[in-house]
Design a protein around this motif. Structure first.
Motif, PDB file in Angstrom:
ATOM      1  N   ARG A 104     -14.295   7.416 -10.381  1.00 10.36           N
ATOM      2  CA  ARG A 104     -13.315   6.617  -9.639  1.00 10.36           C
ATOM      3  C   ARG A 104     -13.581   6.653  -8.134  1.00 10.36           C
ATOM      4  O   ARG A 104     -13.376   5.664  -7.443  1.00 10.36           O
ATOM      5  N   ALA A 145     -14.404   3.334  -5.938  1.00 13.14           N
ATOM      6  CA  ALA A 145     -13.589   3.007  -4.766  1.00 13.14           C
ATOM      7  C   ALA A 145     -14.453   2.823  -3.522  1.00 13.14           C
ATOM      8  O   ALA A 145     -14.242   1.892  -2.737  1.00 13.14           O
ATOM      9  N   ARG A 183      -8.266  -2.598  -3.978  1.00  5.86           N
ATOM     10  CA  ARG A 183      -7.449  -1.933  -5.007  1.00  5.86           C
ATOM     11  C   ARG A 183      -7.285  -2.830  -6.231  1.00  5.86           C
ATOM     12  O   ARG A 183      -7.368  -2.377  -7.378  1.00  5.86           O
ATOM     13  N   VAL A 205      -7.823  -3.756   1.902  1.00 12.65           N
ATOM     14  CA  VAL A 205      -7.571  -2.603   1.026  1.00 12.65           C
ATOM     15  C   VAL A 205      -6.880  -3.074  -0.245  1.00 12.65           C
ATOM     16  O   VAL A 205      -7.224  -2.652  -1.358  1.00 12.65           O
ATOM     17  N   TYR A 240      -6.148   4.985  -6.707  1.00 12.97           N
ATOM     18  CA  TYR A 240      -4.890   5.143  -7.461  1.00 12.97           C
ATOM     19  C   TYR A 240      -4.883   4.424  -8.816  1.00 12.97           C
ATOM     20  O   TYR A 240      -4.572   5.041  -9.850  1.00 12.97           O
ATOM     21  N   ASN A 265      -5.746   4.933  -1.871  1.00 16.52           N
ATOM     22  CA  ASN A 265      -5.060   3.730  -2.324  1.00 16.52           C
ATOM     23  C   ASN A 265      -5.899   2.970  -3.348  1.00 16.52           C
ATOM     24  O   ASN A 265      -5.364   2.432  -4.324  1.00 16.52           O
ATOM     25  N   VAL A 266      -7.213   2.929  -3.128  1.00 13.26           N
ATOM     26  CA  VAL A 266      -8.088   2.215  -4.062  1.00 13.26           C
ATOM     27  C   VAL A 266      -8.316   3.038  -5.328  1.00 13.26           C
ATOM     28  O   VAL A 266      -8.450   2.492  -6.430  1.00 13.26           O
ATOM     29  N   LEU A 305       0.831  -1.203   0.000  1.00 13.33           N
ATOM     30  CA  LEU A 305       0.000   0.000   0.000  1.00 13.33           C
ATOM     31  C   LEU A 305       0.866   1.253   0.000  1.00 13.33           C
ATOM     32  O   LEU A 305       2.035   1.220   0.384  1.00 13.33           O
ATOM     33  N   ALA A 337     -10.251  -2.721  -8.536  1.00 16.90           N
ATOM     34  CA  ALA A 337     -10.686  -1.383  -8.952  1.00 16.90           C
ATOM     35  C   ALA A 337     -11.013  -1.298 -10.437  1.00 16.90           C
ATOM     36  O   ALA A 337     -12.015  -0.695 -10.828  1.00 16.90           O
TER      37      ALA A 337
END
Length: 341
Positions: free
Chosen positions: A117, A121, A153, A149, A105, A102-103, A93, A156
């Motif tokens: 986005r 997320a 991610r 997380v 990204y 983080n998600v 992360l 995503a």
């Protein structure tokens, strides 16, 4: 969905050339949870990284949805990787960014607009049970939460395939179970193909449909988890099962003192709840004793396995009684295997 054909990989050092993968062939069906298990150095991490070409084979083909991805251009490969998410052992992360960021990204990198986005997320963080932690930073999370997380991610960009590189090996047993339950839920809800590597048969048993056992860069056993778990053939598979507390040959400790036929019965599904031993012993007047037994669940399938000693009545020929007993169990869909006669 995923075909790996005759894959070879070499790593060169100053002292020697290591043949890390030696002619690997695998077919992974869409929508399945496929496990690759082996000890450290067996080649499993190298193999899973072939599926998104983080490692390139020196020989062979990696085919995803009918396309040999080893022949793709740089731009084509970049687009393909949006369809293949990856979850790492140590989370990877961004510590300076919040859980939400983080998600977000990978969506930012993919060119998704700001509003979409963020919505995506938040949807994923709700799916993994972290909707109340969106503004926290990784340092404020437990190991299990960090991995959740990482899973959010990886999902995503709405991938078709999720690769899990020892995703639970850094977690305690209870947290491992919760993460495996989450992966199982994701597989069922989203229909996503999951390929995971592990050194633990417990992980394979809890979440996988099929498994490949790798040793020394070669696949030494392959099949449905139920069959591999209950009928291991290769010594590596048996050793891995023994390390997780399942020793199919423990009955041999008593074999010198056994008088009678030693028979292994393996059953799963509905048969696991039936009183089969009491029924057959009464019907054929058999004397039965149990040398070894286990019950449990492989993913969603209950199973049982018994090793029994059978002594036949004097007034019935042994072969006749054995044939009737075998026919009875086979009719009940119970595997019947004579281990010692």
């Amino acid at each position: 969905m995923i075909q790996i054909k005759n894959i070879h990989k070499y790593f060169k050092t100053k002292e020697k050339v290591l043949h890390a993968l030696q002619g690997i062939d695998l077919n992974i069906e869409a929508g399945k949870v496929f496990g690759i298990i082996g000890r450290s150095g067996a080649g499993k991490s190298t193999l899973i990284r072939m599926i998104n070409l983080l490692e390139r084979p020196d020989q062979g083909e990696v085919i995803v949805d009918g396309t040999d991805i080893t022949k793709l251009s740089v731009d084509e490969l970049r687009k393909l990787r949006h369809q293949i998410g990856m979850v790492f052992q140590h989370f990877n992360l961004l510590n300076s960014r919040t859980v939400l960021d983080n998600v977000i990204y990978p969506l930012r990198i993919a060119g998704v607009d700001k509003e979409s986005r963020k919505a995506r997320a938040l949807e994923l963080l709700k799916l993994v049970g972290l909707e109340d932690h969106v503004h926290k930073y990784p340092r404020q999370l437990s190991g299990g939460q960090k991995q959740r997380v990482g899973i959010a991610r990886a999902l995503a960009t709405e991938p078709k395939i999720l690769l899990c590189d020892e995703a639970t090996s850094a977690l305690d047993p209870e947290t491992t179970q919760s993460v495996l339950a989450l992966l199982n839920e994701i597989n069922q809800k989203l229909g996503i193909t999951i390929v995971l590597i592990t050194h633990s048969m417990d992980v394979i048993r809890n979440v996988c449909d099929e498994v490949a056992v790798i040793d020394g860069g070669k696949i030494v056993e392959l099949g449905e988890v139920v069959n591999v778990f209950l009928h291991p053939q290769h010594s590596t598979t048996k050793a891995l099962l023994s390390e997780s507390g399942v020793d199919a040959d423990a009955w041999k400790l008593f074999s010198d003192n056994v008088h009678g036929d030693v028979i292994r019965l393996t059953y799963h599904g509905v048969a696991a709840a039936e009183p089969l031993l009491s029924h057959i012993s009464r019907e054929l007047e058999l004397n039965l004793s149990i040398l070894q037994g286990s019950v449990g669940k492989i993913k969603d399938t209950p199973f049982g396995q018994l090793v029994i000693v059978v002594n036949y009545p004097e007034h019935t020929p042994a072969e006749q009684a054995k044939a009737k007993m075998k026919a009875f169990f086979e009719e009940k869909n119970v595997d019947f295997e004579v281990l010692q006669a």
